[in-house]
Write an enzyme that holds these catalytic residues in place. Sequence first.
Site, PDB file in Angstrom:
ATOM      1  N   ASP A  45      25.867  33.708  60.586  1.00  0.00           N
ATOM      2  CA  ASP A  45      24.951  33.896  59.553  1.00  0.00           C
ATOM      3  C   ASP A  45      24.997  32.550  59.372  1.00  0.00           C
ATOM      4  O   ASP A  45      23.916  31.972  59.025  1.00  0.00           O
ATOM      5  CB  ASP A  45      26.018  34.654  58.999  1.00  0.00           C
ATOM      6  CG  ASP A  45      26.054  36.671  58.900  1.00  0.00           C
ATOM      7  OD1 ASP A  45      25.157  36.377  59.178  1.00  0.00           O
ATOM      8  OD2 ASP A  45      26.207  37.004  57.988  1.00  0.00           O
ATOM      9  N   ASP A 149      33.502  26.265  35.266  1.00  0.00           N
ATOM     10  CA  ASP A 149      33.401  25.685  36.542  1.00  0.00           C
ATOM     11  C   ASP A 149      31.988  25.614  36.860  1.00  0.00           C
ATOM     12  O   ASP A 149      31.548  24.532  37.330  1.00  0.00           O
ATOM     13  CB  ASP A 149      34.671  25.665  37.834  1.00  0.00           C
ATOM     14  CG  ASP A 149      36.039  25.641  36.982  1.00  0.00           C
ATOM     15  OD1 ASP A 149      36.133  24.461  36.537  1.00  0.00           O
ATOM     16  OD2 ASP A 149      36.836  25.959  38.246  1.00  0.00           O
TER      17      ASP A 149
END
Length: 269
Positions: A45, A149
Amino acid sequence: MKVAIVSNDRVETKAVVKNLEKLLAAKKIEIDVENPDVIISVGGDGTLISAFHKYVNIIDQVRFIGVHTGHLGFYTDWRNFELDKLVDNLTKKQPSTASYPLLELIVTRKDNSKRKLLALNEATIKRVSKTLTADVFIRDQFFESFKGDGLCVSTPTGSTAYSKSLGGAVIHPRLKALQMTEIASINNRIFRTLSSPIVISPDEWITIKPAKARHDDYIITYDGYTLRGKDIKKIEYRISQHVIRFDKYQHTHFWNRVEDAFIGHDREV
């Protein structure tokens, strides 16, 4: 028909590419890396995502075929021992085409200059040295103030990648939806988020406006590529008018891919 081949550097992949080139030559299928009709990705992928970004400027003119040299991928239908069948189908069979939605990012800097990017899987915004503080808008309406974050926005096909590791839902790729997931959000009396992934419809968009900070050190990622910026004003995320198209000579059901990738049960039904 003109074909381009994109591959990784693994030894087994190089052997597959060499065999594929011989088979294409035998069928008099031209290899053209500049103006292909079909792009064959050989690897996994990650290789196909690299192929997508290599040809993103002509994405409306090309179709993709994925050959995997490892385990079954979400973008790769063919195994390395099926090359004869694949090349034979290229010359004799008209394939069906599956189209998957893409994520469009519009990054606006403080001087109002804009940069448009496309992503196949997802895009994130983070800060380098401190937590990210940002306001989130949906359809230009204020939704929440975020501190943590970072934030991740993914496509349906990208929902099985980083977004899933953040607790996002797995979304079928026929659904033209975007999903936003939080990366380690801080929730207290001052900052309060939904603390849950959200999925928006095709006619909606997400805008993230980072708070003004003394030291802006933002990192924007899209499919693993990085854009750094100290003067980011806002980022808009929406479903692109462009799509990625795959030739489907044979098809593995999406939920079979999910089961194979994450569960891997061998059972008789």
